[in-house]
Design a protein around this motif. Structure first.
Motif, PDB file in Angstrom:
ATOM      1  N   GLY A  50       0.745  -1.084  -0.050  1.00 32.75           N
ATOM      2  CA  GLY A  50      -0.166  -0.030  -0.192  1.00 32.75           C
ATOM      3  C   GLY A  50       0.884   1.328  -0.044  1.00 32.75           C
ATOM      4  O   GLY A  50       1.050   1.862   1.131  1.00 32.75           O
ATOM      5  N   LYS A  51       1.414   1.378  -1.027  1.00 36.06           N
ATOM      6  CA  LYS A  51       2.371   2.672  -1.166  1.00 36.06           C
ATOM      7  C   LYS A  51       1.924   3.945  -0.887  1.00 36.06           C
ATOM      8  O   LYS A  51       2.495   4.813  -0.703  1.00 36.06           O
ATOM      9  N   ASN A  52       0.634   4.084  -1.078  1.00 38.86           N
ATOM     10  CA  ASN A  52      -0.062   5.234  -0.845  1.00 38.86           C
ATOM     11  C   ASN A  52      -0.166   5.560   0.532  1.00 38.86           C
ATOM     12  O   ASN A  52      -0.985   4.616   1.329  1.00 38.86           O
ATOM     13  N   TYR A  53       0.374   6.772   1.179  1.00 37.66           N
ATOM     14  CA  TYR A  53       0.252   6.866   2.516  1.00 37.66           C
ATOM     15  C   TYR A  53      -1.275   6.811   3.137  1.00 37.66           C
ATOM     16  O   TYR A  53      -1.464   6.095   4.081  1.00 37.66           O
ATOM     17  N   LYS A  59      -6.069   1.380   5.931  1.00 37.99           N
ATOM     18  CA  LYS A  59      -6.118   0.208   6.261  1.00 37.99           C
ATOM     19  C   LYS A  59      -6.130  -0.359   7.802  1.00 37.99           C
ATOM     20  O   LYS A  59      -6.255  -1.386   8.211  1.00 37.99           O
ATOM     21  N   GLY A  60      -5.285   0.485   8.548  1.00 39.33           N
ATOM     22  CA  GLY A  60      -4.950   0.024   9.873  1.00 39.33           C
ATOM     23  C   GLY A  60      -5.235   1.010  10.797  1.00 39.33           C
ATOM     24  O   GLY A  60      -6.223   1.760  10.634  1.00 39.33           O
ATOM     25  N   THR A  61      -4.759   0.945  12.181  1.00 37.10           N
ATOM     26  CA  THR A  61      -4.918   1.588  13.350  1.00 37.10           C
ATOM     27  C   THR A  61      -3.707   2.531  13.483  1.00 37.10           C
ATOM     28  O   THR A  61      -2.678   2.261  13.603  1.00 37.10           O
ATOM     29  N   LYS A 167       5.582   8.039   2.222  1.00 38.73           N
ATOM     30  CA  LYS A 167       5.755   9.209   2.798  1.00 38.73           C
ATOM     31  C   LYS A 167       4.367   9.891   3.065  1.00 38.73           C
ATOM     32  O   LYS A 167       3.400   9.388   2.349  1.00 38.73           O
ATOM     33  N   ASN A 168       4.550  10.895   3.818  1.00 34.63           N
ATOM     34  CA  ASN A 168       3.140  11.488   4.122  1.00 34.63           C
ATOM     35  C   ASN A 168       2.967  12.618   3.093  1.00 34.63           C
ATOM     36  O   ASN A 168       3.699  12.761   2.073  1.00 34.63           O
TER      37      ASN A 168
END
Length: 865
Positions: A50-53, A59-61, A167-168
Motif C-alpha cells: 500500500g504505497k499510498n500513505y 487500512k490500519g489503526t 511518505k506522508n
C-alpha cells in the motif's frame, strides 16, 4: 607466411567480434529480464504494501505520538518525522513476563537488560532508513582540530536498515515497517537471549508483537518472544514478554557532574579530547536525576530557601504489591526528603499508588519509575536505573522487590535482635514489625536509584560502646551514618542496655552525599569549587567517610566491610557472640510449631552459624589489613595506613579463641537431637552434620588467615616500618608463633588431645602444606561448600556490577621468591620438630594423630627438595 598469419589474425578478430556481439545480445536480454523482474517486484511491493500513505492509514489503526504508528493486521509501521532524523534516542528493553523455568533462574518482570543509543538516517537515493548506534562517551570542543579525528575514530555503526514504504502527503515524514526488530527476527534493537545468557535463537514463528503505544517523547512496544531451552535433557519452550521503549533524548544533555572517589556514586566513564592537551582526559560522570529549581525560584534557591524542583522524582507502587506493605514502602521513599532538603529542594521525592488519573500508567513504560513487586522464591531487592550515558542523567528507575525478601528480613532480625527484642523471635512477625523492616529496605534500594553506591565504611564511624547506649542510638537514628551501608540490625546491644533504635535509618553521610550530588549550580566552575569545599569541610570527620565495597573474604580495609557494626570488630564480635549464644539457646522454643517438622529450626540454626562466621571474617580483615584512604593532593592524608600491630594481635587472639577453638555451644548442643543445620538449595533442603560443618568452616578461616596475600601484606608492612619499635610492628614470625603455641598447647603440655584439638591441628598443618607446596603438590585447596553463599546471613542487593570496587592492590606477583614460602615451610619444620619430641605422649588416639601428622609433613617437605 605473413599472409597466413594475417588470415589467422583476421579469423581471430572475427571470432572475437562474434563473441562480443553475442555477449552484448545476451547482456541486453539479461538486463531487460532483470529490469522486468525488478519492475514486477516493485509493482508487487506497491500492491501488497500500500504505497499510498492515505491508503495505508485507512487500512490500519493510526496512533499519533513521537512516532505515529500504523498497525495493519500483524504489521507495525512507524512514521518518522524529518525533525527526528539524526536525533539521539535511547532504546530500553525490559522484561514484562516470564515462565517458571526462567523465574527460577532469577529473571523477573521489571528487570532492564539492554540499553543502547541509536539515531535514524534518511536515505532518499536508496529509499532506505539507516539505523546507527554509538557509544557517546567521547567529547571534544567544536572548532578544535582534533575534533575531526574524534569523529573519525569514534564513529557510529550501522545496526539496522528499513525500506521506506511511503511518505506522508507533504513529504515531511517517511513510513517504515518495523516488525523485524520487535518480533525476534533481528537482534539489532532487542537481543534478549544473548543478554540473559540463553544460548539459543528466537523462534519467529512462535513470536509476535503484542501491542504498541506511542506518546510525545517515547514509544512502547510489547512483544512475546519464544525460544527453546534444554531443561534436564528435555527440550522446553520458553516465551518471554519483552517491552521495548524508544525514548527521545534531549538535544542538550544535562550538565554532567564529575565523580570523586571520596563520595560514593555510580558513574559513567567519559573521555575528553582537546587541542591543548598532552594526554587524553578520562573522567567519570555520576549518575543522578536532573533536579533543577524552577526559573521563578532561582533567587530563592540561591538565597538558601527550600524550593520545589521543576520536575520531582516520582515512584509508583506496583498495584500487585500486597496492600499491607504499600504504606511502608512509600514511607521508605519519603524518608529521603530530609536528605534532599540539604540539597535545597523540598518535596523532591514522591511515592504514590497509581490512581484513575494516571490513565496511561504502564509498569513497563519508562515514563514511570516503579517499585515492582515480583512473585518469586528469590530473596532479594535491587534498585537499577536507566541512564543517559551522555551525561549520567537518570531517566527512570525500577526497584525490583522480590516477595521472598521478607525471609531475609525475618532471618536477620531473629538472629541479630532476638536476644534483645521479643517481637523478633517468632516464626511469623506482626505486620507492623515486618513493615518497619520493609521500610528500611525500601529506603536502602531507593538510595541506589538516586545513584548512591554502598558505603561499607559508614558503620566504622560509631564506637562499639556507643551502640549500647539508648541515648546515642536514639539521637543518631540507627546503626550507622548511612543507610547505604550493610549495617543491618544492632547485634551489639545487650538485653540489659534497653536499646530501642536498632534499625538502620537515613544518616549524616546520606544527607551529605545527596547534597554533594544534587545541589544545583549555575555553571561548572561554581560547581567545582563548591563541591570541593564541601568535601574539604568534612574530610576529617568519620561520619562522612566513604568506604568502597570489598569482596567478603578478601577484604583489605577492615573499616569497609559488609554486615559489620562499630569501629572495633573484635569487641563487636564478642558482644555479638554473647547475644548469639542466647539465640542458639532459644532456637528450639522460638521455632516451635505444633505438628510441624523441624525445618524452620534447622534453617534458623544454620543462620546462627552463618552469623558466627561473619564475625570471624570481620575480625580476619584486621590481620594484615590496610586502611585505604581516598586521597587527593593537598589533603595531607596518607593513602595506605597499616592496621596497628596491637589491633592485629587482638584479631589473632579473637580468632584463636572463638573460631579455631570451635564453640561447642554452637556446634554441639540440644538442637542436634532434633535436626541438623539445614540449607535450602535448588534441589531441596540440604542437611549438613555439625562435625562436617565445623571442620570445613575452621579450615576456611585458617586458610584465609595464612593466605599468601595476607602474609605478604604483613611482610611489606614490616619492611616499611622497620625503623619503628618492635611493639609497633606485627610480623609473620609472631603470627606463626602465636598460632602454634595456641593450636598445639595441649601437645606442648604432654596432654591427650580431644577430637576437636586433633581437628584443629590437622586443619592447620594441611593449610600450611597445601598453601606452601601448591607448586609441587597434587593436593589442591579444599573445595568448601561455598561458605559465604550458603551459610552466612542472606545478602541484599549485592551489587557485583558496581563500577568501582575497592582498590585492587597486587601483592602476589612472583610469590615463590617472596618470604611467604620460606615462612610456611619454616613453620612446618617447627611443628615437625615438636611432634617428634612429643610423639609418644598422650593416649593412643593422640599418638596415632602425631604419627599421621609427622608423615604428612615429612612427605610434604621432602617433595619440595
Amino acid at each position: 607466411m605473413r599472409e597466413k598469419a594475417l588470415l589467422t589474425n583476421l579469423k581471430n578478430v572475427a571470432l572475437v567480434a562474434l563473441l562480443l556481439s553475442t555477449s552484448s545480445v545476451i547482456s541486453q536480454k539479461k538486463n531487460k529480464k532483470d529490469k522486468d523482474k525488478t519492475e514486477q517486484v516493485t509493482d508487487s511491493l506497491k500492491a501488497s504494501k500500500g504505497k499510498n500513505y492515505n491508503d495505508l492509514v485507512k487500512k490500519g489503526t493510526f496512533k499519533k505520538g513521537l512516532f505515529n504508528t500504523i498497525q495493519v493486521k500483524t504489521d507495525l509501521y512507524l512514521e518518522i518525522n524529518d525533525s527526528l532524523f539524526q536525533r539521539e534516542f535511547l532504546v530500553v528493553n525490559k522484561i514484562s513476563n516470564v515462565p517458571m523455568l526462567v523465574n527460577e533462574e532469577g529473571l523477573n518482570r521489571g528487570m532492564n537488560y539492554e540499553n543502547k543509543i541509536i539515531t535514524f538516517h534518511k536515505d532518499l537515493m536508496a529509499k532506505k532508513v539507516w539505523v546507527k548506534s554509538s557509544v557517546p562517551k567521547v567529547s571534544s570542543p567544536v572548532g578544535d582540530a582534533i575534533t575531526a579525528s574524534v569523529n573519525a575514530n569514534f564513529s557510529e555503526s550501522i545496526i539496522e536498515v528499513f525500506d521506506i514504504e511511503t511518505k506522508n502527503d507533504d513529504s515531511t515524514s517517511v513510513v517504515i515497517k518495523a516488525n523485524k526488530v520487535f518480533d525476534g527476527k533481528q537482534k539489532s534493537f532487542n537481543d534478549i537471549l544473548s543478554n540473559i545468557g540463553i544460548g539459543s535463537s528466537v523462534k519467529s514463528e512462535l513470536s509476535y508483537i503484542e501491542s504498541v503505544k506511542t506518546f510525545p517523547n517515547n514509544i512502547v512496544v510489547k512483544s512475546q518472544l519464544t525460544t527453546s531451552i534444554n531443561d534436564n535433557g528435555i527440550p522446553s519452550s520458553v516465551t518471554i514478554g519483552i517491552t521495548s521503549n524508544i525514548i527521545l533524548l534531549d538535544k542538550v544533555p544535562m550538565q554532567a557532574r564529575f565523580a570523586d572517589n571520596r563520595v560514593g556514586y555510580f558513574s559513567e566513564k567519559h573521555w575528553y579530547f582537546s587541542d591543548n592537551q598532552q594526554a587524553v582526559r578520562e573522567k567519570e560522570l555520576i549518575t543522578r536525576w536532573r533536579l533543577e529549581p524552577k526559573k521563578e525560584d532561582l533567587e530563592k534557591y540561591k538565597n538558601g530557601e527550600l524550593v520545589e524542583p521543576k520536575k520531582p522524582i516520582v515512584y509508583y507502587i506496583d498495584p500487585s504489591t500486597p496492600k499491607q506493605w504499600r504504606s511502608y514502602i512509600i514511607e521508605g521513599v519519603r524518608d529521603w526528603q530530609i536528605a534532599f532538603e540539604k540539597a535545597g529542594f523540598k518535596n523532591a521525592v514522591i511515592a504514590k499508588e497509581p490512581t484513575d488519573e494516571d490513565t496511561d500508567f504502564d509498569i513497563d513504560d519508562v515514563r514511570y519509575s516503579v517499585i515492582t513487586y515480583v512473585a518469586s522464591q528469590k530473596s532479594n531487592a535491587m534498585g537499577p536505573a536507566v541512564v543517559d550515558p551522555r551525561s549520567g542523567e537518570i531517566i527512570e528507575s525500577d526497584i525490583i522487590w522480590w516477595h521472598n525478601v521478607m525471609t531475609s528480613l525475618h532471618s536477620w532480625m531473629r538472629i541479630q535482635t532476638g536476644a534483645i527484642d521479643p517481637k523478633a523471635r517468632g516464626n511469623k512477625f506482626t505486620d507492623e514489625h515486618m513493615g518497619e523492616a520493609i521500610r528500611f529496605v525500601s529506603s536502602h534500594e531507593v538510595g541506589h536509584t538516586f545513584g548512591l553506591k554502598h558505603n561499607m565504611g559508614a558503620s566504622f564511624a560509631y564506637d562499639v560502646e556507643s551502640l549500647r547506649s539508648p541515648d546515642f542510638t536514639a539521637k543518631m537514628g540507627g546503626t550507622a551514618p548511612s543507610i547505604m551501608d550493610y549495617a543491618r540490625y544492632n547485634y551489639i546491644a545487650q538485653p540489659e542496655d534497653h536499646v530501642e533504635a536498632i534499625t538502620p535509618k537515613i544518616g549524616e553521610y546520606d544527607k551529605y552525599a545527596i547534597e554533594w550530588g544534587y545541589r544545583w549550580y549555575a555553571n561548572e566552575n561554581e560547581e567545582h569549587t563548591a563541591l570541593n569545599n564541601l568535601i574539604t569541610k568534612h574530610q576529617n570527620d568519620p561520619l562522612y567517610f566513604y568506604g568502597e565495597q570489598q569482596s567478603l573474604g578478601t577484604s583489605i580495609d577492615p573499616r569497609s566491610q559488609s554486615e559489620d557494626l562499630g569501629n572495633d570488630a573484635m569487641k563487636a564480635g564478642e558482644y555479638g557472640l554473647k547475644n548469639l549464644k542466647r539465640v542458639v539457646g532459644n532456637i528450639l522454643d522460638w521455632t516451635y510449631d505444633k505438628d510441624e517438622s523441624y525445618y524452620e529450626t534447622g534453617k534458623l540454626y544454620i543462620s546462627a552459624i552463618g552469623q558466627w562466621n561473619l564475625y570471624n571474617y570481620h575480625v580476619l580483615t584486621n590481620l594484615g589489613g590496610i586502611y585505604l584512604n581516598p586521597t587527593v593532593h593537598g589533603d595531607n592524608k596518607a593513602s595506605y595506613v597499616p592496621v596497628p600491630a596491637a589491633v592485629q594481635k587482638r584479631a589473632v587472639a579473637y580468632l584463636l579463641k572463638n573460631s579455631i577453638a570451635l564453640p561447642e555451644w554452637l556446634f554441639f548442643n540440644p538442637i542436634l537431637d532434633k535436626t541438623n543445620p539445614i540449607k535450602d538449595t535448588p534441589l531441596g533442603p540440604y542437611e549438613i552434620t555439625p562435625y562436617t560443618l565445623a571442620r570445613d568452616l575452621q579450615y576456611d578461616i585458617l586458610y584465609k588467615m595464612l593466605s599468601d596475600e595476607r602474609l605478604l601484606r604483613i611482610t611489606e608492612n614490616e619492611l616499611f616500618q622497620r625503623n619503628k619499635t618492635k611493639d609497633n610492628v606485627f610480623t609473620v614470625t609472631q603470627l606463626f608463633k602465636t598460632m602454634r603455641e595456641s593450636i598445639f598447647a595441649s601437645t606442648i603440655q604432654n596432654k591427650s588431645l580431644t577430637i576437636l584439638e586433633r581437628l584443629s591441628q590437622k586443619n592447620y598443618v594441611d593449610v600450611l602444606i597445601v598453601s606452601a607446596n601448591k607448586l609441587f603438590e597434587k593436593t589442591e585447596p579444599k573445595k568448601s561448600i561455598e561458605i559465604q553463599e550458603n551459610l552466612s546471613m542472606p545478602h541484599l542487593c549485592d551489587y557485583l556490577e558496581e563500577s568501582r570496587m575497592a582498590r585492587n592492590i597486587n601483592q602476589s606477583f612472583m610469590k615463590r621468591v617472596s618470604e611467604v614460602t620460606s615462612d610456611k615451610k619454616g613453620e612446618l619444620n617447627q611443628i615437625l620438630q615438636l611432634l617428634k619430641i612429643k610423639r609418644n605422649s598422650g593416649n593412643q588416639e593422640t599418638k596415632n594423630h602425631y604419627f599421621d601428622l609427622i608423615q604428612r609433613i615429612e612427605r610434604a617437605l621432602n617433595n619440595t627438595l
